[in-house]
Design a protein around this motif. Sequence first.
Motif, mmCIF file in Angstrom:
data_model
loop_
_atom_site.group_PDB
_atom_site.id
_atom_site.type_symbol
_atom_site.label_atom_id
_atom_site.label_comp_id
_atom_site.label_asym_id
_atom_site.label_seq_id
_atom_site.Cartn_x
_atom_site.Cartn_y
_atom_site.Cartn_z
ATOM 1 N N ILE A 10 -23.609 -2.542 -30.066
ATOM 2 C CA ILE A 10 -24.072 -1.497 -30.991
ATOM 3 C C ILE A 10 -22.912 -0.640 -31.487
ATOM 4 N N SER A 11 -21.996 -0.299 -30.589
ATOM 5 C CA SER A 11 -20.859 0.554 -30.958
ATOM 6 C C SER A 11 -19.787 0.425 -29.885
ATOM 7 N N GLU A 12 -18.610 0.919 -30.169
ATOM 8 C CA GLU A 12 -17.538 0.912 -29.189
ATOM 9 C C GLU A 12 -17.888 1.783 -27.990
ATOM 10 N N ASP A 13 -18.570 2.909 -28.258
ATOM 11 C CA ASP A 13 -18.976 3.780 -27.156
ATOM 12 C C ASP A 13 -19.937 3.053 -26.227
ATOM 13 N N MET A 14 -20.899 2.302 -26.802
ATOM 14 C CA MET A 14 -21.833 1.566 -25.957
ATOM 15 C C MET A 14 -21.119 0.459 -25.189
ATOM 16 N N ALA A 15 -20.159 -0.184 -25.816
ATOM 17 C CA ALA A 15 -19.388 -1.209 -25.111
ATOM 18 C C ALA A 15 -18.713 -0.625 -23.878
ATOM 19 N N GLN A 16 -18.249 0.615 -23.998
ATOM 20 C CA GLN A 16 -17.509 1.243 -22.906
ATOM 21 C C GLN A 16 -18.416 1.823 -21.817
ATOM 22 N N ARG A 17 -19.725 1.903 -22.073
ATOM 23 C CA ARG A 17 -20.611 2.457 -21.048
ATOM 24 C C ARG A 17 -21.737 1.481 -20.667
ATOM 25 N N THR A 18 -21.549 0.182 -20.998
ATOM 26 C CA THR A 18 -22.593 -0.810 -20.706
ATOM 27 C C THR A 18 -22.048 -1.944 -19.856
#
Length: 410
Positions: free
Chosen positions: A239-247
């Motif tokens: 979904i986003s870079e932020d989601m990649a970093q917290r998933t």
Amino acid sequence: MSLIGTIGSTLKHYCYQTMKMKYNFDEINDRKNTHCVKYDRLEENFGSPDLLPLWVADMDFKTPECIVKAIQKRASHEIYGYTFRDTGCNRAIKNWLLQKHGWKIEEEWLSSSPGVVTALSISVMAFTNPGDRIAVQPPVYFPFFQVIKDNDRELIHNPLIREGNSYRMDFDHLEQLAQEGLKMLILCSPHNPVGRVWSHEELNRLAEICTKYDILVLADEIHSDLVFEEYKHIPFASISEDMAQRTITCIAPSKTFNVAGLASSAIIIPNKNLKLKYNQLLHNLHLNLGNLFGHEAMRAGYQEGGPWLKELMEYLKGNVELVRNFLKENLPNVKLIEPESTYLLWLDFNALEMDTDTLQDLMLTEGKVALNKGTTFGPGGEGFLRMNIACPRSIVQEALERIKKALDKK
């Protein structure tokens, strides 16, 4: 073993589909006495061995030939020592995710686990502390509850909202829970048992909440390959870079290609620090080497199993249509929650005004059919049963006739 019974005109309607197929999903395969949980533990779980089993989430179809051949080739070596997942297997995972789901990952993001539930438990231990609040979205796959409670974390329910023959997330309630303190969310995507494939809009809204309140997400995406053609699975981490970093994303070929007994899953963690912590605990538990034949199955399935999977989904679509039409014509008070994915149907018996235990007892004693109780999946499961339709169409037909017979005796 007389499972086929009288197929009748309803079943004949679907024969054209099988005739066009290369793979024979109509074949009856005897799985008894193969140490098979689905069949050989019927008496232990339901009190009788004489039942039609439509409960455990594996398939009664033969594993794709490409996987069988890969395992047989490796088995012919006759030495089965310590193993590891090699670059070729990691590349197969990477290519599958790109081609199937449009998600470009890097091989260095990949880790492993014997199974998705094992990975969830490791992640709970690695990234939270005793007493931390972890949310789930029931009715949902019940091991989620266990990996939270068994690790002394607090289980928090963010129930889905029923809308007609489908469900949606309750974002307002989730945000309220987040304000009260959530460390983690276990996301079931696609959802088991309600069969939802979450839309881009829904996942974006979920992402906004997770970012705002700094919530880590464990995304169980084990059913992501089993999506009907009208829908599209979107990996939450994409979904986003932020989601990649917290998933932490968990996938496996087990549901896709019917190889659950080979215990091999792929865990995708783009965040270097999270991956380091995950791997440290994985190594401490000595779960990092993996299963020799599981690696072979994963590589072969992801490299060559696409055509088989495509036909499987067409066959499952026909099974869903059979159930839908049968209920409409014969059991109008039983409602099918329309599945967008998976081979697990969520059936609503609430109009019959029976409690779930009585309902299942009727299915076992009068129908001789074993289904999962809805209450097992937490709040919102009352009056529901889960039905596994990953079996020859004749068995689905037989099961429906048995369910009708049982309800006729109500």
